[in-house]
Design a protein around this motif. Structure first.
Motif, PDB file in Angstrom:
ATOM      1  N   HIS A   1       0.860  -1.196   0.000  1.00  0.00           N
ATOM      2  CA  HIS A   1       0.000   0.000   0.000  1.00  0.00           C
ATOM      3  C   HIS A   1       0.893   1.242   0.000  1.00  0.00           C
ATOM      4  O   HIS A   1       0.837   2.062   0.917  1.00  0.00           O
ATOM      5  CB  HIS A   1      -0.906   0.005   1.227  1.00  0.00           C
ATOM      6  CG  HIS A   1      -1.715  -1.243   1.408  1.00  0.00           C
ATOM      7  ND1 HIS A   1      -2.915  -1.447   0.759  1.00  0.00           N
ATOM      8  CD2 HIS A   1      -1.491  -2.360   2.154  1.00  0.00           C
ATOM      9  CE1 HIS A   1      -3.408  -2.628   1.106  1.00  0.00           C
ATOM     10  NE2 HIS A   1      -2.552  -3.197   1.948  1.00  0.00           N
ATOM     11  N   THR A   2       1.700   1.374  -1.029  1.00  0.00           N
ATOM     12  CA  THR A   2       2.747   2.395  -1.045  1.00  0.00           C
ATOM     13  C   THR A   2       2.202   3.808  -0.903  1.00  0.00           C
ATOM     14  O   THR A   2       2.733   4.622  -0.138  1.00  0.00           O
ATOM     15  CB  THR A   2       3.592   2.270  -2.331  1.00  0.00           C
ATOM     16  OG1 THR A   2       3.975   0.900  -2.501  1.00  0.00           O
ATOM     17  CG2 THR A   2       4.836   3.129  -2.249  1.00  0.00           C
ATOM     18  N   ALA A   3       1.142   4.133  -1.634  1.00  0.00           N
ATOM     19  CA  ALA A   3       0.584   5.486  -1.578  1.00  0.00           C
ATOM     20  C   ALA A   3       0.056   5.804  -0.179  1.00  0.00           C
ATOM     21  O   ALA A   3       0.285   6.899   0.346  1.00  0.00           O
ATOM     22  CB  ALA A   3      -0.526   5.644  -2.612  1.00  0.00           C
ATOM     23  N   GLU A   4      -0.654   4.852   0.448  1.00  0.00           N
ATOM     24  CA  GLU A   4      -1.173   5.069   1.805  1.00  0.00           C
ATOM     25  C   GLU A   4      -0.037   5.196   2.812  1.00  0.00           C
ATOM     26  O   GLU A   4      -0.122   5.981   3.765  1.00  0.00           O
ATOM     27  CB  GLU A   4      -2.102   3.919   2.201  1.00  0.00           C
ATOM     28  CG  GLU A   4      -3.481   3.991   1.554  1.00  0.00           C
ATOM     29  CD  GLU A   4      -4.387   2.886   2.045  1.00  0.00           C
ATOM     30  OE1 GLU A   4      -5.100   3.108   3.047  1.00  0.00           O
ATOM     31  OE2 GLU A   4      -4.374   1.804   1.451  1.00  0.00           O
ATOM     32  N   PHE A   5       1.026   4.421   2.608  1.00  0.00           N
ATOM     33  CA  PHE A   5       2.191   4.534   3.485  1.00  0.00           C
ATOM     34  C   PHE A   5       2.724   5.958   3.469  1.00  0.00           C
ATOM     35  O   PHE A   5       2.973   6.545   4.526  1.00  0.00           O
ATOM     36  CB  PHE A   5       3.294   3.563   3.037  1.00  0.00           C
ATOM     37  CG  PHE A   5       4.635   3.848   3.679  1.00  0.00           C
ATOM     38  CD1 PHE A   5       4.945   3.328   4.932  1.00  0.00           C
ATOM     39  CD2 PHE A   5       5.570   4.660   3.046  1.00  0.00           C
ATOM     40  CE1 PHE A   5       6.163   3.606   5.538  1.00  0.00           C
ATOM     41  CE2 PHE A   5       6.797   4.942   3.645  1.00  0.00           C
ATOM     42  CZ  PHE A   5       7.102   4.416   4.893  1.00  0.00           C
ATOM     43  N   PHE A   6       2.897   6.526   2.286  1.00  0.00           N
ATOM     44  CA  PHE A   6       3.482   7.860   2.195  1.00  0.00           C
ATOM     45  C   PHE A   6       2.528   8.939   2.705  1.00  0.00           C
ATOM     46  O   PHE A   6       2.986   9.945   3.271  1.00  0.00           O
ATOM     47  CB  PHE A   6       3.927   8.152   0.763  1.00  0.00           C
ATOM     48  CG  PHE A   6       5.264   7.547   0.439  1.00  0.00           C
ATOM     49  CD1 PHE A   6       6.421   8.058   0.999  1.00  0.00           C
ATOM     50  CD2 PHE A   6       5.362   6.459  -0.402  1.00  0.00           C
ATOM     51  CE1 PHE A   6       7.658   7.503   0.716  1.00  0.00           C
ATOM     52  CE2 PHE A   6       6.602   5.889  -0.695  1.00  0.00           C
ATOM     53  CZ  PHE A   6       7.753   6.410  -0.129  1.00  0.00           C
TER      54      PHE A   6
END
Length: 236
Positions: free
Chosen positions: A58-63
């Motif tokens: 969940h790369t976008a949510e992580f950032f």
């Protein structure tokens, strides 16, 4: 406080081992206190969102979470950071070992800082290795991308990732050689970082923390209170 001053004055190789409680007086929230991140409501638990698996899936949510909650770039060093930098300059403190990723010890002037969990001030492209600073990361949107198109990842140790071996080795060596070890602002609940204090062999183990820690029974001096307030009150 008088006993603490005496222990500091008698020492010539002090190592400071600190956690999130060192930076809370600079306005950076910790994880486990009443107002910490673990008590706040998010879609996922913070330890999940700050894990390597979540970063990968969940790369976008992580950032989104990372930029909102982990980048506190307006924070400035408090009395604890400034006192330690002054002690290092005076030849009392040999190393600061920190679990924090905010860079406030360096901002205060400390030179020998061992960052167990990395730093928000270092970011690198996973594809070409190009480096970016924290300001660039804060201003980025979505998944931050390098000029080459690769994903730019913070140089912080996420849950599920290993600590840097060089930093671990240097930390153990510093603690083993210390004639005084100050443990402050940490619950000693995060491993393997918390286990490093087992390398200490001296008889000047000082614990300064608001709440009890697993090291309290071993301490030669135990002070329950704010790290910044305690260090600022010393005449050393």
């Amino acid at each position: 406080m008088e006993r603490l001053e005496k222990l500091i004055e008698e020492s010539r190789n002090i190592v400071f081992f600190g956690g999130a409680g060192v930076s809370t007086e600079s306005g950076i929230p910790d994880f486990r206190s009443v107002d910490g991140l673990y008590r706040q409501k998010f879609k996922y638990p913070p330890e999940t969102m700050l894990s390597h698996d979540f970063f990968a899936a969940h790369t976008a949510e992580f950032f989104d979470f990372y930029r909102a909650k982990m980048l506190c770039l307006s924070a400035r060093p408090n009395a604890a950071h400034l006192t330690l930098a002054r002690w290092e300059k005076a030849g009392l403190v040999r190393a600061v070992i920190t679990q924090n990723i905010d860079g406030l010890h360096q901002m205060a002037g400390s030179q020998n800082v061992l960052e167990l969990h990395g730093s928000v001030h270092r970011n690198h492209c996973l594809q070409c290795g190009k480096n970016y600073d924290a300001e660039w990361m804060l201003e980025s949107r979505g998944v931050p991308q390098c000029s080459c198109g690769g994903v730019v990842k913070p140089d912080v140790v996420l849950y599920g990732e290993s600590l840097d071996n060089g930093t671990l080795t240097a930390s153990v060596k510093a603690i083993f050689e210390a004639d005084a070890l100050i443990i402050a602002g940490t619950s000693l609940a995060v491993y393997p970082a918390a286990s490093l204090i087992d390398a200490y062999r001296g008889d000047r183990l000082i614990v300064i923390n608001r709440s009890p820690t697993p090291a309290d029974h071993r301490a030669n001096l135990l002070i329950q209170g704010s790290v910044g307030e305690v260090l600022a009150a010393l005449h050393v």
